[in-house]
Structure formats: C-alpha cells, structure tokens
Scaffold this motif. Structure first.
Motif, mmCIF file in Angstrom:
data_model
loop_
_atom_site.group_PDB
_atom_site.id
_atom_site.type_symbol
_atom_site.label_atom_id
_atom_site.label_comp_id
_atom_site.label_asym_id
_atom_site.label_seq_id
_atom_site.Cartn_x
_atom_site.Cartn_y
_atom_site.Cartn_z
ATOM 1 N N GLN A 1 -24.765 -30.427 -37.925
ATOM 2 C CA GLN A 1 -25.329 -29.676 -36.812
ATOM 3 C C GLN A 1 -24.845 -29.887 -35.758
ATOM 4 O O GLN A 1 -24.271 -28.776 -34.841
ATOM 5 C CB GLN A 1 -26.848 -29.964 -36.789
ATOM 6 C CG GLN A 1 -27.560 -29.587 -38.073
ATOM 7 C CD GLN A 1 -29.062 -29.937 -38.056
ATOM 8 O OE1 GLN A 1 -29.571 -30.627 -37.019
ATOM 9 N NE2 GLN A 1 -29.759 -29.421 -39.113
ATOM 10 N N ALA A 2 -24.495 -30.899 -35.044
ATOM 11 C CA ALA A 2 -23.918 -31.231 -33.758
ATOM 12 C C ALA A 2 -22.411 -30.816 -33.802
ATOM 13 O O ALA A 2 -21.904 -30.105 -32.864
ATOM 14 C CB ALA A 2 -23.783 -32.721 -33.572
ATOM 15 N N ILE A 3 -21.638 -30.889 -34.822
ATOM 16 C CA ILE A 3 -20.304 -30.057 -34.846
ATOM 17 C C ILE A 3 -20.266 -28.665 -34.629
ATOM 18 O O ILE A 3 -19.700 -28.193 -33.764
ATOM 19 C CB ILE A 3 -19.483 -30.666 -35.993
ATOM 20 C CG1 ILE A 3 -18.980 -32.133 -35.973
ATOM 21 C CG2 ILE A 3 -18.390 -30.038 -36.076
ATOM 22 C CD1 ILE A 3 -18.470 -32.972 -37.186
ATOM 23 N N LEU B 1 -22.789 -31.014 -24.358
ATOM 24 C CA LEU B 1 -21.481 -30.443 -24.863
ATOM 25 C C LEU B 1 -20.431 -29.763 -23.979
ATOM 26 O O LEU B 1 -19.316 -29.831 -24.471
ATOM 27 C CB LEU B 1 -22.078 -29.311 -25.940
ATOM 28 C CG LEU B 1 -22.654 -29.682 -26.886
ATOM 29 C CD1 LEU B 1 -23.141 -28.395 -27.733
ATOM 30 C CD2 LEU B 1 -21.903 -30.601 -27.953
ATOM 31 N N HIS B 2 -20.893 -29.773 -22.730
ATOM 32 C CA HIS B 2 -20.121 -29.094 -21.689
ATOM 33 C C HIS B 2 -18.775 -30.186 -21.091
ATOM 34 O O HIS B 2 -17.919 -29.921 -20.474
ATOM 35 C CB HIS B 2 -20.827 -28.596 -20.471
ATOM 36 C CG HIS B 2 -21.433 -27.418 -20.670
ATOM 37 N ND1 HIS B 2 -22.636 -27.002 -21.556
ATOM 38 C CD2 HIS B 2 -21.143 -26.184 -20.111
ATOM 39 C CE1 HIS B 2 -22.992 -25.805 -21.330
ATOM 40 N NE2 HIS B 2 -22.118 -25.251 -20.657
ATOM 41 N N LEU C 1 -23.805 -36.752 -30.906
ATOM 42 C CA LEU C 1 -23.596 -36.450 -29.664
ATOM 43 C C LEU C 1 -21.956 -36.396 -29.319
ATOM 44 O O LEU C 1 -21.257 -35.390 -28.660
ATOM 45 C CB LEU C 1 -24.376 -37.302 -28.559
ATOM 46 C CG LEU C 1 -24.079 -37.017 -27.138
ATOM 47 C CD1 LEU C 1 -24.459 -35.646 -26.751
ATOM 48 C CD2 LEU C 1 -24.823 -38.053 -26.124
ATOM 49 N N VAL C 2 -21.282 -37.422 -29.676
ATOM 50 C CA VAL C 2 -20.051 -37.488 -29.449
ATOM 51 C C VAL C 2 -19.200 -36.548 -30.282
ATOM 52 O O VAL C 2 -18.228 -35.868 -29.839
ATOM 53 C CB VAL C 2 -19.409 -39.110 -29.784
ATOM 54 C CG1 VAL C 2 -17.921 -38.992 -29.998
ATOM 55 C CG2 VAL C 2 -20.055 -40.144 -28.897
ATOM 56 N N ALA C 3 -19.682 -36.537 -31.590
ATOM 57 C CA ALA C 3 -18.846 -35.573 -32.642
ATOM 58 C C ALA C 3 -19.026 -34.052 -31.970
ATOM 59 O O ALA C 3 -18.065 -33.295 -31.997
ATOM 60 C CB ALA C 3 -19.724 -35.438 -33.960
ATOM 61 N N GLY C 4 -20.158 -33.687 -31.317
ATOM 62 C CA GLY C 4 -20.280 -32.372 -30.742
ATOM 63 C C GLY C 4 -19.410 -32.203 -29.674
ATOM 64 O O GLY C 4 -18.811 -31.239 -29.400
ATOM 65 N N ILE D 1 -12.207 -29.310 -28.471
ATOM 66 C CA ILE D 1 -11.145 -28.813 -29.165
ATOM 67 C C ILE D 1 -11.158 -27.246 -29.205
ATOM 68 O O ILE D 1 -10.182 -26.527 -29.137
ATOM 69 C CB ILE D 1 -11.081 -29.153 -30.559
ATOM 70 C CG1 ILE D 1 -10.607 -30.829 -30.579
ATOM 71 C CG2 ILE D 1 -10.021 -28.488 -31.624
ATOM 72 C CD1 ILE D 1 -10.740 -31.513 -31.951
ATOM 73 N N SER D 2 -12.400 -26.787 -29.536
ATOM 74 C CA SER D 2 -12.550 -25.326 -29.657
ATOM 75 C C SER D 2 -12.484 -24.637 -28.537
ATOM 76 O O SER D 2 -12.049 -23.284 -28.399
ATOM 77 C CB SER D 2 -14.064 -25.192 -30.126
ATOM 78 O OG SER D 2 -14.983 -25.607 -29.538
#
Length: 270
Positions: free
Chosen positions: A5-7, A47-48, A218-221, A227-228
């Motif tokens: 979900q985070a990703i 995420l920012h 959190l880190v994965a998100g 990258i995106s």
C-alpha cells in the motif's frame, strides 16, 4: 499500512505531484476507493521527501546556480544577475503558501479532504487549466518574470491546500494565464516546489515517524515517490514541449465526475 500500500501511494504521489492532476487528491482518494485506512496528512507529507530529492537531483545544475546566486545577494547586498533574481522570485512565491499552510493546517487535515470537495476542485481547476492554456499567449519566458508574477503564482500555490486543486496544476495555470510559455511555467512550478515542500517535510515528517510502528512502509513509500517523481518531471517536460495541457484537463474532468458519482452511490456527505 502494508508495504505494498505504501509503495502504491508513493508511486501515486510521485507521478501526481509534478503532473497537474493533484497529488493530494489522489492520495486522499486511493485509500477511500480501495477501503484502506487513510494514512493521514503526515504520511502524505513524508512522501514529499521523495519528490523533494527528485526535483533537487533533476535540476541539480540549476540549484547550484541558485545557491551561488543566494550567496551573492547576501555578499553584495544587491540583486544583479538573472539567477539572483530567480532566487528572489522563488522566495516571493513561497510566502503565500507558507502563510496559508500555517493558518489553515487544521482544515487541510480534516474538512478539505472530503471527497465531495476533491471532486469539485478537480473539475474546476481542470477547466481553468484548459482555459488558460487554450487562450493565453506564450510570449514570456522566465527571464521576463517580475515580482508580481511570482507573487500571483505563489497565491495559486497556496490554494493547493485543498485536495483536487493541485500545486503544480495551480502554479502552471497561473503561469500560463500570465503569458509564460508551457515549459517556463512548468520549470518555475518545479523550482518553487522545493522550499514549501522542504518546510512541510520538516514540520510533518517527525509526526509520521512517531506514528509509525514499522518504518519499512514509510521508507518504501518515500523511495517509490522519488523514483516516480523523477520520471514524471522528465516525461512532462518532454510532453509539453510538443503538446498542450489539454489531456490533463480531460483527465481531471473524468476523475472529478467519477468521484462525484461514487460519492452519490456511497451516500457520502460532508
């Protein structure tokens, strides 16, 4: 929140942050649509960090010149070169958003995240983006910017506290309405995102860290967002060098109508 979900939210944030389609709208709508627990504004802001790294890296040569310009202003106590003036304009454009963020923080975390408001603003700002891009001239470039242009674009950025408005969409719309060409409007929008994003991260990331019981999502998100975001910047600048913003306006209209239809079907109220 799961890592997956985070990703997903990180990818959504990264792509939508720099495309004029409203990252805040997507971040509030995705959990609502899929029945996930809303991670809240603190996670959204965290995420920012990924998008901040992306914009700093993509425009790294520009940032080096701007940092040098900032030091030159302090040293000589005057503004002389184009890079130095751009530092001033970015500072001016940051002020309205910073003030609005401090004054309207509580509303941004509660009332403004209502799906009805998001759907309406997607449609309204999509219409304004289309109109500005359709009828405004493209006769101005960044070297022709004045302080009043920076201030007006900054006011537009402040409106993005409401999900559905879109920070990049509002600032690009304002830039086009003021007669800047598409690339100039987009580049200034990207550059002016750094101070306000960095300030929001400083204020909200500690909250996200305190609330997290597992830091892996959190880190994965954040990584997915970075990258995106880089991809979104590269694609958008290439796209608008040959095309209009019309496709983004159509997307906003379609998404806004879908949201309002779902609100009606689910019986959601303010």
């Amino acid at each position: 929140m799961t890592v997956l979900q985070a990703i997903v939210l990180g990818i959504v944030q990264g792509l939508a942050e720099f495309l004029p389609i409203s990252s805040s709208a997507h971040l509030s709508l995705v959990p609502w649509l899929f029945g996930w627990q809303d991670p809240g504004l603190s996670f959204d802001v965290a995420l920012h960090v990924g998008t901040l790294v992306a914009v700093l890296w993509y425009f790294r040569a520009e940032w080096v010149r701007l940092v040098r310009g900032a030091f030159a202003i302090v040293r000589q106590r005057a503004v002389r070169t184009e890079d130095e003036w751009r530092v001033v304009y970015i500072a001016i454009a940051t002020v309205p958003g910073a003030v609005a963020g401090l004054l309207l923080q509580d509303l941004a975390e509660t009332v403004f995240r209502a799906p009805v408001i998001t759907g309406i603003m997607l449609i309204v700002m999509g219409t304004l983006l289309w109109a500005a891009d359709r009828w405004a001239a493209q006769t101005r470039t960044l070297p022709r910017m004045r302080w009043v242009d920076a201030l007006l674009i900054g006011v537009a950025q402040a409106c993005a506290l409401v999900p559905g408005v879109s920070r990049s969409g509002a600032t690009m719309t304002a830039g086009r309405a003021l007669g800047f060409d598409r690339t100039s409007a987009a580049v200034f929008s990207f550059l002016m995102s750094m101070p306000i994003t960095a300030a929001a991260a400083v204020l909200k990331v500690p909250d996200a860290i305190r609330q997290a019981t597992d830091y892996t999502p959190l880190v994965a998100g954040i990584v997915a967002a970075g990258i995106s975001s880089w991809l979104a910047i590269a694609v958008l600048l290439r796209f608008i060098s040959r095309n209009s913003f019309g496709v983004f306006a159509v997307y906003r209209w379609a998404l806004g109508l879908l949201v309002l239809w779902l609100v009606q079907q689910r019986g959601v109220t303010f």
